[in-house]
Design a protein around this motif. Structure first.
Motif, PDB file in Angstrom:
ATOM      1  N   ALA A 211       3.374  -3.016   5.009  1.00 57.08           N
ATOM      2  CA  ALA A 211       3.346  -2.183   6.378  1.00 57.08           C
ATOM      3  C   ALA A 211       4.212  -2.897   7.453  1.00 57.08           C
ATOM      4  O   ALA A 211       4.921  -2.018   8.145  1.00 57.08           O
TER       5      ALA A 211
ATOM      6  N   LEU B 226       1.680   4.960   5.734  1.00 54.68           N
ATOM      7  CA  LEU B 226       1.969   4.249   4.493  1.00 54.68           C
ATOM      8  C   LEU B 226       0.853   4.893   3.390  1.00 54.68           C
ATOM      9  O   LEU B 226      -0.147   4.588   3.549  1.00 54.68           O
TER      10      LEU B 226
ATOM     11  N   VAL C 155       1.496   1.195  12.038  1.00 55.73           N
ATOM     12  CA  VAL C 155       1.567   1.806  10.514  1.00 55.73           C
ATOM     13  C   VAL C 155       0.152   1.862  10.147  1.00 55.73           C
ATOM     14  O   VAL C 155      -0.751   0.839  10.165  1.00 55.73           O
TER      15      VAL C 155
ATOM     16  N   TRP D 236      -1.059  -2.189  10.962  1.00 55.53           N
ATOM     17  CA  TRP D 236      -0.360  -3.140  11.255  1.00 55.53           C
ATOM     18  C   TRP D 236       0.168  -2.559  12.716  1.00 55.53           C
ATOM     19  O   TRP D 236       0.363  -1.417  12.660  1.00 55.53           O
TER      20      TRP D 236
ATOM     21  N   VAL E   6      -2.531   3.142   7.094  1.00 59.20           N
ATOM     22  CA  VAL E   6      -2.534   3.416   5.705  1.00 59.20           C
ATOM     23  C   VAL E   6      -3.379   4.450   5.232  1.00 59.20           C
ATOM     24  O   VAL E   6      -4.468   4.903   5.757  1.00 59.20           O
TER      25      VAL E   6
ATOM     26  N   GLU F  66      -0.741  -5.047   1.213  1.00 58.15           N
ATOM     27  CA  GLU F  66      -0.819  -4.182   2.188  1.00 58.15           C
ATOM     28  C   GLU F  66      -0.043  -4.394   3.508  1.00 58.15           C
ATOM     29  O   GLU F  66       0.715  -3.613   4.071  1.00 58.15           O
TER      30      GLU F  66
END
Length: 316
Positions: free
Chosen positions: A64, A49, A76, A103, A78, A60
Motif C-alpha cells: 500500500a 488495492l 489506500v 495506509w 484494500v 499489505e
C-alpha cells in the motif's frame, strides 16, 4: 511476491495521460502487470488495492505504501478478492473490504472524473466503490450513440444512465435491486446537473421489470445489460454462463425494431465466442433476428485483459 511499484517505469506512469485528459478514476496497475497478485485502482487521491492472493499484514502495508508513493495518493484502501469472495461478500464483508484505509488518510468519499464527467466514489464502502472502470469504453460508446429511449438494467450507480443522458437521450430508465445504489446514481446525475426524477430509477428485480415493461408495451432504442457473473438471491442462483440467453430474450422483448442491445459480461471463464452464442440463443428464444455490429473490451488501462466482453447487437 508482488511486483514492486518502485520499478524505474512503474505502470502508474504509463497512465499519466488519463488524468491529464480528464479521467481521474482508472486502473493504475492491472493484474497482468503483477503476475495476478494485485491490481491498483485510483480515484482522485485515493487508492484501492485489490489483492488476489493472500499477503501477510506487513506485506499489505508495504505494498500500500509503495502504491501511494508511485501514484501520489493520500490514502489506500484494500479489497481482498480471493476466488470465493463472491460467496463470502455478505458474511465477511469487513474483512474483504475494510471501511478504513490500511495506509494514509481516510477518503470516505471522493468525486472523480471519467472523461470529464464527475462520479461519487466511496473507496471504503464495499468491494465495489461506485464505478467499474473497465466499462469506460462501453459508457463512451453509449454516450456517443445515445438514442431517444434507453433502458439501463443492473444499473448499480447509473454510470450508463449518466452517459446516455449526457449523450442526449430523452428517456433513461435505470433498474436495480438496491435502493441504496439507485440513490447513489441520483447523486451522480446531480453532479452533472441532470434531472433525476424518482420515476426514472426503478427499484426491483431486473427480470420482473423486464416482464412488466413488456406487458405495458414499453420499448427502448437501446437496452443495456450489465449483470453480475454470479449472484444469489431468494429467487435462486444466477450464473451468467447458464442464464444469459434468458436475459437476452427478455431484453429483446423490450427493444424496438431497429434498436440495439449493449450486452456486457464480466466473466473470465466465458470467452467471446461462447458469449456470442449465448446472445444468439437469447435472440432466437425471443423470436428476434439480430446482428452483432461491434465488439468492445476493457479500457487501455487493462492491458491483456480478457475478462470483460462487450457486444453491440442490432435487432431487426
Amino acid at each position: 511476491m508482488a511486483t514492486p511499484l518502485t520499478d524505474p517505469a512503474p505502470p502508474t506512469a504509463r497512465r499519466a495521460h488519463l488524468p491529464a485528459g480528464g479521467t481521474t478514476i482508472y486502473r493504475a496497475v492491472h493484474t497482468t502487470e503483477t503476475g495476478g497478485v494485485y491490481a491498483l485502482d485510483v480515484a482522485g487521491d485515493a487508492g484501492i488495492l485489490n489483492l488476489y492472493a493472500p499477503l501477510p499484514p506487513a506485506e499489505e502495508q508495504r505494498l500500500a505504501a509503495d502504491c501511494a508513493r508511485a501514484a501520489g495518493l493520500a490514502g489506500v484502501y484494500v479489497k481482498r478478492r480471493p476466488p470465493e469472495a463472491r460467496h463470502l461478500a455478505n458474511v465477511a464483508r469487513e474483512h474483504l473490504s475494510p471501511p478504513d484505509p490500511i495506509w494514509g488518510d481516510p477518503r470516505p468519499e471522493v468525486t472523480a472524473l471519467e472523461g470529464g464527467v464527475p462520479f461519487v466514489i466511496r473507496p471504503g464502502a464495499d468491494l465495489s466503490v461506485g464505478l467499474f472502470t473497465d466499462a469506460r469504453p462501453a459508457r463512451a460508446w453509449l454516450r456517443a450513440n445515445a438514442p431517444q429511449r434507453v433502458l439501463n438494467t443492473f444499473a448499480y450507480t447509473c454510470g450508463f444512465g449518466v452517459a446516455a443522458a449526457l449523450g442526449g437521450a430523452r428517456t433513461v430508465k435505470n433498474v436495480d435491486l438496491s435502493r441504496k445504489v439507485l440513490a447513489w446514481g441520483q447523486e451522480n446525475y446531480a453532479l452533472s446537473d441532470l434531472e433525476a426524477p424518482d420515476t426514472d430509477f426503478l427499484y426491483g428485480d431486473v427480470f420482473g421489470w423486464l416482464t412488466r415493461l413488456h406487458r405495458r408495451g414499453d420499448v427502448f432504442d437501446v437496452v443495456v445489460l450489465d449483470p453480475p457473473g454470479f449472484s444469489r438471491s431468494k429467487d435462486g442462483v444466477w450464473r451468467a454462463e447458464r442464464d444469459y440467453p434468458g436475459l437476452m430474450a427478455s431484453a429483446a422483448a423490450v427493444t424496438a425494431p431497429g434498436g440495439r442491445v449493449l450486452a456486457l459480461l464480466n466473466h473470465a471463464g466465458v470467452d467471446a465466442a461462447a458469449f456470442e452464442r449465448s446472445c444468439r440463443a437469447g435472440l432466437a428464444q425471443a423470436g428476434r433476428a439480430g446482428r452483432l455490429r461491434e465488439r468492445l473490451g476493457a479500457g487501455e488501462d487493462y492491458p491483456g485483459a480478457a475478462h470483460l466482453k462487450v457486444q453491440v447487437w442490432a435487432l431487426d
